[in-house]
Write a protein that holds these residues in place. Structure first.
Motif, PDB file in Angstrom:
ATOM      1  N   GLU A 157       0.798  -0.990   0.075  1.00 10.18           N
ATOM      2  CA  GLU A 157      -0.071   0.026   0.112  1.00 10.18           C
ATOM      3  C   GLU A 157       0.903   1.084   0.124  1.00 10.18           C
ATOM      4  OE1 GLU A 157      -3.359   0.079  -0.256  1.00 10.18           O
ATOM      5  OE2 GLU A 157      -3.277  -2.131  -0.364  1.00 10.18           O
ATOM      6  N   PRO A 158       0.451   2.228  -0.426  1.00  9.24           N
ATOM      7  CA  PRO A 158       1.214   3.682  -0.376  1.00  9.24           C
ATOM      8  C   PRO A 158       1.591   4.156   0.856  1.00  9.24           C
ATOM      9  CG  PRO A 158      -1.279   4.006  -1.277  1.00  9.24           C
ATOM     10  CD  PRO A 158      -0.913   2.527  -1.007  1.00  9.24           C
ATOM     11  N   TRP A 159       2.643   4.744   1.069  1.00 11.55           N
ATOM     12  CA  TRP A 159       3.217   4.983   2.408  1.00 11.55           C
ATOM     13  C   TRP A 159       2.473   6.253   2.872  1.00 11.55           C
ATOM     14  CZ3 TRP A 159       6.062   2.535   5.844  1.00 11.55           C
ATOM     15  CH2 TRP A 159       6.752   1.569   5.291  1.00 11.55           C
ATOM     16  N   TRP A 160       1.902   7.128   1.907  1.00 11.55           N
ATOM     17  CA  TRP A 160       0.919   8.080   2.348  1.00 11.55           C
ATOM     18  C   TRP A 160      -0.214   7.815   3.303  1.00 11.55           C
ATOM     19  CZ3 TRP A 160      -4.138   8.442   1.141  1.00 11.55           C
ATOM     20  CH2 TRP A 160      -4.432   7.672   0.064  1.00 11.55           C
ATOM     21  N   LEU A 161      -0.627   6.758   3.282  1.00  8.05           N
ATOM     22  CA  LEU A 161      -1.685   6.209   4.009  1.00  8.05           C
ATOM     23  C   LEU A 161      -1.323   6.405   5.604  1.00  8.05           C
ATOM     24  CD1 LEU A 161      -3.019   3.095   2.298  1.00  8.05           C
ATOM     25  CD2 LEU A 161      -4.275   5.387   2.796  1.00  8.05           C
TER      26      LEU A 161
ATOM     27  N   PRO B 211       0.680   8.528   7.419  1.00 10.60           N
ATOM     28  CA  PRO B 211       0.451   9.958   7.974  1.00 10.60           C
ATOM     29  C   PRO B 211      -0.991  10.446   7.659  1.00 10.60           C
ATOM     30  CG  PRO B 211       1.879  10.197   5.963  1.00 10.60           C
ATOM     31  CD  PRO B 211       1.765   8.740   6.342  1.00 10.60           C
ATOM     32  N   ALA B 212      -1.821  10.054   6.686  1.00  7.33           N
ATOM     33  CA  ALA B 212      -3.100  10.179   6.466  1.00  7.33           C
ATOM     34  C   ALA B 212      -3.866   9.870   7.646  1.00  7.33           C
ATOM     35  CB  ALA B 212      -3.612   9.724   5.176  1.00  7.33           C
TER      36      ALA B 212
END
Length: 156
Positions: free
Chosen positions: A37-41, A43-44
């Motif tokens: 999965e994308p790492w931005w998840l 912090p989001a």
């Protein structure tokens, strides 16, 4: 009659708990890396468990219970296991974010809440409520006193 001030973990046990928490946070990130999965998840979704403070609108006891549910390992571990069992990355991500959040909270000494004070946790006192009842904090052999409030419900 007011409730007695609950204990706060201090000294070397507090240090070990923070080291353990750091290990949990790192392990959560290692598990996340396996999902693709994308790492931005991370912090989001990081602050989602903190929305549990809204339960304090129902009172301090209900608030502490729900906050602690969202800030202890059984729920995110159950999400992780369910995600692996049903092959659902969304559940795995939710579990990982929960464990990562818990780990960082503990590293920063934000612990589980007591029923009578949002600011008083098992790892210390935080926020504006630091100006009430005394709690002794012994760390590295130095004795100091921090302040915590028991809140209006505990003052009687």
């Amino acid at each position: 009659m007011s409730e007695p001030s609950p204990g706060v973990v201090t000294g070397r046990p507090a240090i070990w708990l923070r080291v353990e928490a750091f290990a949990v946070a790192v392990a959560a990130l290692a598990v996340f890396a396996t999902t693709g999965e994308p790492w931005w998840l991370i912090p989001a979704l990081f602050l989602v468990p903190d929305l549990s403070w809204l339960a304090y609108l129902a009172g301090p006891k209900a608030g502490a219970w729900f906050y602690n549910l969202m800030h202890s390992a059984p729920l995110p571990l159950a999400l992780l296991l369910a995600g692996y069992h049903w092959d659902r990355d969304a559940l795995i991500v939710a579990g990982v974010v929960g464990l990562f959040h818990i780990g960082l909270d503990r590293v920063l000494r934000y612990g589980l809440k007591y029923d009578h004070s949002f600011a008083l946790t098992h790892l210390g006192v935080h926020g504006p409520d630091r100006a009430g009842d005394s709690i002794h904090d012994q760390h590295d052999g130095v004795r100091r006193t921090t302040r915590a409030t028991a809140g209006p419900a505990a003052r009687g």
